[in-house]
Design a protein around this motif. Sequence first.
Motif, short mmCIF file in Angstrom:
data_model
loop_
_atom_site.label_atom_id
_atom_site.label_comp_id
_atom_site.label_asym_id
_atom_site.label_seq_id
_atom_site.Cartn_x
_atom_site.Cartn_y
_atom_site.Cartn_z
N ILE A 128 0.85 -1.20 0.00
CA ILE A 128 0.00 0.00 0.00
C ILE A 128 0.89 1.25 0.00
O ILE A 128 0.69 2.17 -0.79
CB ILE A 128 -0.93 0.01 1.23
CG1 ILE A 128 -1.93 -1.14 1.17
CG2 ILE A 128 -1.68 1.34 1.33
CD1 ILE A 128 -2.71 -1.37 2.46
N ALA A 129 1.88 1.25 0.88
CA ALA A 129 2.74 2.44 1.01
C ALA A 129 3.47 2.72 -0.29
O ALA A 129 3.56 3.87 -0.73
CB ALA A 129 3.73 2.24 2.16
N LYS A 130 3.98 1.69 -0.93
CA LYS A 130 4.82 1.92 -2.10
C LYS A 130 4.02 2.05 -3.38
O LYS A 130 4.19 2.99 -4.15
CB LYS A 130 5.85 0.79 -2.23
CG LYS A 130 6.83 0.83 -1.08
CD LYS A 130 8.00 -0.11 -1.24
CE LYS A 130 9.00 0.08 -0.10
NZ LYS A 130 8.76 -0.76 1.06
N ILE A 165 0.55 2.18 -3.87
CA ILE A 165 -0.64 3.04 -3.92
C ILE A 165 -0.29 4.46 -3.48
O ILE A 165 -0.70 5.42 -4.11
CB ILE A 165 -1.78 2.46 -3.05
CG1 ILE A 165 -2.09 1.03 -3.51
CG2 ILE A 165 -3.02 3.34 -3.13
CD1 ILE A 165 -3.13 0.32 -2.69
N LEU A 166 0.46 4.57 -2.40
CA LEU A 166 0.74 5.90 -1.86
C LEU A 166 2.00 6.52 -2.45
O LEU A 166 2.28 7.70 -2.24
CB LEU A 166 0.84 5.84 -0.34
CG LEU A 166 -0.39 5.27 0.38
CD1 LEU A 166 -0.19 5.26 1.89
CD2 LEU A 166 -1.65 6.07 0.02
N GLY A 167 2.80 5.72 -3.15
CA GLY A 167 3.97 6.27 -3.83
C GLY A 167 5.11 6.64 -2.90
O GLY A 167 5.93 7.51 -3.23
N LEU A 168 5.18 6.02 -1.72
CA LEU A 168 6.32 6.27 -0.84
C LEU A 168 7.51 5.42 -1.30
O LEU A 168 7.33 4.33 -1.83
CB LEU A 168 5.94 5.96 0.61
CG LEU A 168 4.85 6.89 1.17
CD1 LEU A 168 4.31 6.36 2.50
CD2 LEU A 168 5.38 8.31 1.34
N LEU A 169 8.71 5.93 -1.10
CA LEU A 169 9.89 5.29 -1.68
C LEU A 169 10.56 4.31 -0.72
O LEU A 169 10.31 4.34 0.48
CB LEU A 169 10.91 6.37 -2.08
CG LEU A 169 10.40 7.40 -3.08
CD1 LEU A 169 11.42 8.52 -3.25
CD2 LEU A 169 10.09 6.75 -4.42
N ASP A 170 11.42 3.46 -1.29
CA ASP A 170 12.22 2.55 -0.48
C ASP A 170 13.28 3.31 0.30
O ASP A 170 13.79 4.32 -0.17
CB ASP A 170 12.93 1.53 -1.39
CG ASP A 170 12.00 0.40 -1.78
OD1 ASP A 170 11.18 0.00 -0.93
OD2 ASP A 170 12.08 -0.05 -2.93
N LEU A 185 0.79 13.04 3.49
CA LEU A 185 1.52 12.16 2.58
C LEU A 185 2.54 12.97 1.78
O LEU A 185 3.69 12.56 1.59
CB LEU A 185 0.52 11.48 1.65
CG LEU A 185 1.02 10.32 0.79
CD1 LEU A 185 1.56 9.20 1.67
CD2 LEU A 185 -0.12 9.79 -0.08
N LYS A 202 6.79 12.87 1.67
CA LYS A 202 7.57 12.73 0.43
C LYS A 202 8.57 13.86 0.22
O LYS A 202 9.39 13.80 -0.69
CB LYS A 202 6.63 12.68 -0.78
CG LYS A 202 5.80 11.40 -0.84
CD LYS A 202 4.85 11.44 -2.02
CE LYS A 202 3.94 10.21 -2.01
NZ LYS A 202 2.95 10.25 -3.08
#
Lengths: 404, 375
Positions: free
Chosen positions: A393-395, A397-402, B257, B261
């Motif tokens: 979900i985080a990566k 769908i939400l576009g958060l990075l590694d 969010l 980022k």
Amino acid sequence: MSAAANADPQLEAFRLEARKWLEENFPKSLVGKAGMMMGEEAASRNADFDKWKKAMGDKGWGTPTWPKQYGAGGLSTAQARVLQQEMGKIGAWNPIGGMGVMMFGPTLLEYGSEEQKKKHVPGIVKGEVWWCQGYSEPGAGSDLASLRTQCIDKGDHYLVNGQKIWTSGAQYADMCFALVRTDNTKKHEGISFLLIDMKSPGVEVRPIKLISGNSPFCETFFTDVKVPKENLMGPLNGGWTIGKRLLQFERQGLGGGIGGGGLNRGGETRTIDQVAKAYAGANDNGQVADADLRMRITNHMMDARAFMLTVQRAMSEAKGNAGPSATTSIMKNAGSRIGQERAELLVEVMGHQGLGWEGEGFTRDELDTVRGWLGGKATTIYGGSQEIQNNIIAKRILGLLDHQ
Amino acid sequence: MAVLNEEQSMIRDGAKSWVQEKSPVTAFRKLRDSGNADGFDRAAWKEMAEMGWAGILIPEEFGGTGLGYLTLGLVLEETGRTLTASPLISTALTATTALLLAGSDAQKQKYLPAIAEGKLIATLAVDEGPHHHPEKIALAGSASGGKVKLNGKKTFVLDGGTADLVIVAARTSGKPGEKGGITLVLVDGKASGLSREKLKTVDSRGYANLTFKDVEGEVLGTVDQGAGVLETTLDRARIGLTAEMLGQAAQSFEITLEYLKTREQFGQKIGTFQALQHRAAKMFTDLELGRSCVEGALAAIDRDANDVAQLASLAKAKVGDLVHTVSNEMVQMHGGIGMTDAHDAGLYLKRARAQEATFGGSSYHRDRYATLLGY
């Protein structure tokens, strides 16, 4: 929407046809027996079950929306809904199930070659071929892509060596869809999707006994197992994409299943508040007597209702859209959490009667509830653990990075 | 997101762009800082009415569009995103619902076209103490010949200080706690004997306490039989309010969010830390579940389903929890900057509190849900 659908004369004609056919073919003795019949194995349970499974398999209605050319129902989504409504009315249930229907079949229809579809879809449609999933390995659980089961090209066949674990129902399975390593120099791009006959020499299955006392999962060993070349599905080293797609179907099934009958783990068909009143008492107003317990039950029931509404919403949003979306990750976490909460509440309200393991002194429902509670612990681990779902979900769908 | 028809999509898109251009959070902040006593911007309300939003529930024969609750919910979700304070909740949703459910033809003719045009602010006065307890209404009414004389007080009335029309739930017989004996009464905002005390609340919206001293009003519906209409009105109002709350939760989540980022610590974007990623994933899951409750409840009103009361309590409790979770996380994840008045996080946090208290908090609705389902 449903009013408009009801007015469709063709759909109404189908409704009558389905109703007539179901009346003629569904044995009344099977009403309410769905939970007992749909076990891990496809084995026969009784003559009526066999008859019903054959009828549904021949008709293709166990897989109602799959293409007719492979023996499946070929129904539209609207027709399939009508069929489900009509089945519900008389207490009929689908005897065709398992991983073939839920996970492998949809993936096969999307990625399989025409020859593979012709060969493998009909067996699933008829419920004659039982599939198991060869994904996890002792060293590749959440980090699935680190799998090491070797698949070597021997010219006219592949040779497979390695070990899979948590293969659900492997002891009953005819076939296995497996992720195997075909290139040791790459991680994700070195994985292929292979179909393995479980009766091949060199396949050994050992059931694993779990905390619930049951053995729904196995260890599966492959020692110099020969697999025909035509059993490679998709491109060589292109298995990861297919494998992930299948997991989407799996999550959809797992989450959605819990939203359906699956919330009633352990065979207890009463609602929790009814069980609580029976075991822990009601007050003069007919409410669950313990106010704290009443609110915890209410919280759970509200979560379950919110989840059902989400299943319905996802279904209406998916209309016209071919397959599951990335939001299936949400369904899996929410559904499994709510299912586990339900099981814990049931065990709690049963008090000492919720502590039975076997034997006299406990009812079947009580014993099933305990086993269901323990067995249900797996739901936040398998199919991508809760933590993996949160990563997804985080990566994705939400576009958060590694993290670097 | 619910499956929308073309008209609904157009209204939603229109609301989205109007809110961004004309009513961003900076507009609400300006309103607050200007010491505006109304609690909303009258010029903005005029524009909203011109776009037809005040009359979304009102049938065409009374000057509205009659598009229903799901459509109004789409607008409320967008206005909620930027904390737009307007009479949409008090007037276009709540008072309009009561008039539609119980009004005589003459009453509808008198008030609904004016509401649709944005010329009449109306509200419902229910609460009498620090908590929402419509069962315990005590404000005394003596009815005779279609008129009611009112004595008592109402608290925390949304837009109560500016309303041209106040719909008062009064006790005309029986004792507080009894279901019967409630009458809805239409009272002119300038009626003699009515005194209004505008409240300065944490969320800078226009709430007021009202005191009634021999105030005369007109019966809406039937004397002593108002409890049913009141309950239905409240349920629809609760559900509409959750649409606003959902938009607000979605926006505060998206702002947070975005911060995850961009903000860097330890040489990393803080959104790469798994501890924060999983909290974000959990919030997203809660948001999706909340959206299902809100949209399911709005659609249930429109098809006149028999479980609207359950769904209202479900949505109000779940989304009540949600707005707190998300606004608390908004402050926490922003760290120090989230504590400053210059940042918007505090505005979302404060509004969430006021919304929870409006039309019953999460605890009230959990208990009500349990009672409705026989737990």
